[in-house]
Design a protein around this motif. Structure first.
Motif, PDB file in Angstrom:
ATOM      1  N   CYS A 172       6.189   2.068   7.261  1.00  0.00           N
ATOM      2  CA  CYS A 172       5.541   2.534   6.018  1.00  0.00           C
ATOM      3  C   CYS A 172       6.207   3.805   5.495  1.00  0.00           C
ATOM      4  O   CYS A 172       6.402   3.971   4.302  1.00  0.00           O
ATOM      5  N   CYS A 201       5.508  -2.102   8.213  1.00  0.00           N
ATOM      6  CA  CYS A 201       4.578  -1.947   7.096  1.00  0.00           C
ATOM      7  C   CYS A 201       4.061  -3.332   6.719  1.00  0.00           C
ATOM      8  O   CYS A 201       4.837  -4.282   6.583  1.00  0.00           O
ATOM      9  N   ALA A 202       2.727  -3.430   6.574  1.00  0.00           N
ATOM     10  CA  ALA A 202       2.153  -4.739   6.246  1.00  0.00           C
ATOM     11  C   ALA A 202       1.981  -4.905   4.735  1.00  0.00           C
ATOM     12  O   ALA A 202       1.439  -5.910   4.279  1.00  0.00           O
ATOM     13  N   GLY A 203       2.451  -3.903   3.977  1.00  0.00           N
ATOM     14  CA  GLY A 203       2.280  -3.968   2.523  1.00  0.00           C
ATOM     15  C   GLY A 203       3.575  -4.248   1.778  1.00  0.00           C
ATOM     16  O   GLY A 203       3.585  -4.949   0.771  1.00  0.00           O
ATOM     17  N   TRP A 207      -0.449   2.714   8.455  1.00  0.00           N
ATOM     18  CA  TRP A 207      -1.063   1.850   7.422  1.00  0.00           C
ATOM     19  C   TRP A 207      -2.151   2.591   6.651  1.00  0.00           C
ATOM     20  O   TRP A 207      -2.317   2.409   5.454  1.00  0.00           O
ATOM     21  N   CYS A 256      -0.610   4.522   3.893  1.00  0.00           N
ATOM     22  CA  CYS A 256       0.471   3.871   3.147  1.00  0.00           C
ATOM     23  C   CYS A 256      -0.070   3.249   1.857  1.00  0.00           C
ATOM     24  O   CYS A 256      -0.990   2.425   1.891  1.00  0.00           O
ATOM     25  N   CYS A 270       0.291  -0.625   1.877  1.00  0.00           N
ATOM     26  CA  CYS A 270      -0.672  -1.300   2.763  1.00  0.00           C
ATOM     27  C   CYS A 270      -2.066  -1.277   2.137  1.00  0.00           C
ATOM     28  O   CYS A 270      -2.770  -2.296   2.104  1.00  0.00           O
TER      29      CYS A 270
HETATM   30 ZN    ZN Z   1       2.624   0.225   4.864  1.00  0.00          ZN
END
Ligand code: ZN
Ligand code: ACM
Length: 489
Positions: free
Chosen positions: A202, A221-223, A259, A262, A265
């Protein structure tokens, strides 16, 4: 192997008449009435006959003949009907915390079928090392497969497997009726990948490959869309190497610290009505699961990564963590219809000392974990060997055996609690252990008395403890505190 002969009295077999047959004398006879992967074996004056309905059955029948020969020097008069309890009977080797040569990997694959194990779970990516050659991202191996040392010892650890080597391992395993399942652990345990490509985190964190163990704050980063692109690109190359229909994508121990701060995210969470970061992880993983489905692959996740209510229906639960929230989620998901693989860490993890996980404790663990009513969804068991403190083949042998035999028996035979009987059978298995050149503790040492237990624990934790563990514990505590502040629980 003798421990894996559920319906026959081993004492009787061993006292019956012996024949001077060899493995070459085995005659295979097709019999469609025999269960999948099962076999019937008859040894008498007419010779050695294996009846089976498929190749696995013939192979396992032959393994039993080989084991009997090695245990007794000749074949006993007997009739055995045998079939596996579970379809998945695994062994995991972590080749990321420490790197093991192709020869060492193949040696374990040689040993596994002797105990009727059929999945080699190859843990290949970690904070401390990236071990898979990926053409599109060369820095993963150029940077990620090397670390300067371990906990300040100044001794570099390096290495990765080329595509050719991994294909060689897959083919070698196939000949031994073993599938190779790679693990690409995401979104946590990705510091080595982030060291190579900082944009994956992130905060674009510039870090080195980790030289300490535990749980680190840098995660994918999950976004950002670039994370999805990276994971799917890597998977495309992985799928070209490994034909097995299961892929392990980890999911464990992913801290939420980055996260939480972020923008990307948090944006994804808002746009998709995700109620917390557990659901963000499930959402991210679900996109990857859909991608994998397009390649005919089913995803497995460690159970602590499956707490969100929105976990994709097709993910297989790999149960290891008994902390209440994780355990409840695993039970809920298996009862809802997901398949489960069972590796409770206090019983089946092979990296712990015998003072913590004695052979008896390992053997006595019922794969049908408490609360699971849909027991038909349990597809198998696995013994994982994590390699933080496992540095070479000698360490692998000592940690793995004889506990893996107990887990193998859980995977193959029906559940029963006769530990005394298991120990009797194990005495014969030591002949196989010795023939295979495995160096491990003898039967007298695997259930330590209270004093030996304490010594073993002090030694293990004395070695494992260092001040980086304190930092890791702080990270975990901070993660908990931040989530509590945000969600009030
Ligand atoms: Zn992220
Ligand atoms: C695990 O032991 N982190 C799956």
């Amino acid at each position: 192997m003798l421990p894996i002969i559920p319906k026959v009295n081993s004492e009787k077999i061993l006292s019956d008449k012996l024949f001077n047959y060899t493995l070459e004398d085995v005659v295979n006879i097709k019999d469609d009435s025999i269960k999948k992967s099962g076999y019937k074996l008859t040894i008498d004056g007419d010779g050695v006959k294996v009846y089976a309905s498929d190749d696995d059955g013939f192979y396992y029948g032959k393994m039993t003949v080989l084991n009997l020969l090695e245990m007794m020097g000749a074949l006993p008069h007997c009739e055995i009907e045998d079939a596996p309890r579970y379809v998945y009977r695994g062994y995991m080797l972590d080749c990321a915390r420490h790197f093991f040569s192709v020869e060492t990997v193949k040696r374990m694959i040689d040993i596994m079928p002797r105990f009727k194990l059929n999945v080699f779970h190859w843990h290949l990516t970690e904070d401390q090392g990236w071990r898979i050659q990926i053409d599109k991202y060369p820095l993963l191996t150029e940077i990620g497969s090397y670390r300067d040392g371990t906990r300040g010892d100044g001794k570099p650890i390096k290495g990765y497997y080329t595509k050719e080597e991994m294909r060689e391992v897959v083919a070698y395993a196939k000949e031994r009726h073993i599938e190779v399942m790679p693990e690409f652990d995401i979104p946590g345990h990705t510091a080595a990948a982030i060291a190579a490509y900082p944009y994956l985190d992130c905060n674009n964190s510039v870090i080195g490959v980790k030289d300490s163990f535990g749980i680190h704050p840098e995660v994918l980063c999950a976004g950002k869309e670039s994370s999805y692109e990276f994971v799917t690109d890597v998977l495309k190359e992985i799928f070209e190497i490994f034909p097995f229909n299961l892929i392990h994508l980890g999911g464990d121990e992913a801290l939420r610290l980055h996260w939480l701060d972020c923008k990307e995210c948090q944006r994804v969470m808002e746009e998709n009505n995700l109620k917390d970061e557990d659901e963000l992880q499930a959402h991210f993983m679900a996109r990857i699961v859909e991608f994998c489905k397009g390649y005919g692959k089913t995803v497995i996740n460690w159970n602590d990564g499956m707490v969100g209510e929105n976990v994709h229906d097709d993910v297989i639960v790999h149960y290891w963590q008994g902390a209440e929230v994780n355990r409840n989620a695993a039970v809920r998901e298996i009862n809802r219809g997901k398949k489960g693989i069972i590796s409770p860490f206090f019983s089946y993890y092979l990296d712990y000392p015998y003072g913590l996980t004695s052979l008896k404790k390992c053997f006595s663990c019922n794969p049908e974990i408490d609360g699971v009513t849909a027991t038909e969804n349990i597809m198998g068991v696995e013994g994982p060997l994590w390699a933080e403190y496992v540095k070479n083949q000698k360490d692998i042998d000592r940690q793995t055996f004889p506990r893996l035999i107990a887990i193998a028996e859980r995977g193959w035979s029906e559940w029963h609690q006769d530990y005394k009987g298991f120990r009797t059978r194990l005495k014969y298995n030591y002949k196989i252990i010795d023939k295979l050149g495995i160096e491990c503790d003898r039967i007298e040492k695997v259930d330590p008395n209270p004093i030996a237990k304490i010594i073993s624990l002090v030694k293990f934790f004395g070695n494992a403890w260092d001040k980086t563990q304190l930092q890791n514990a702080k990270n975990v505590a901070e993660n908990k505190k931040r989530l509590k502040a945000k969600y009030g629980k």
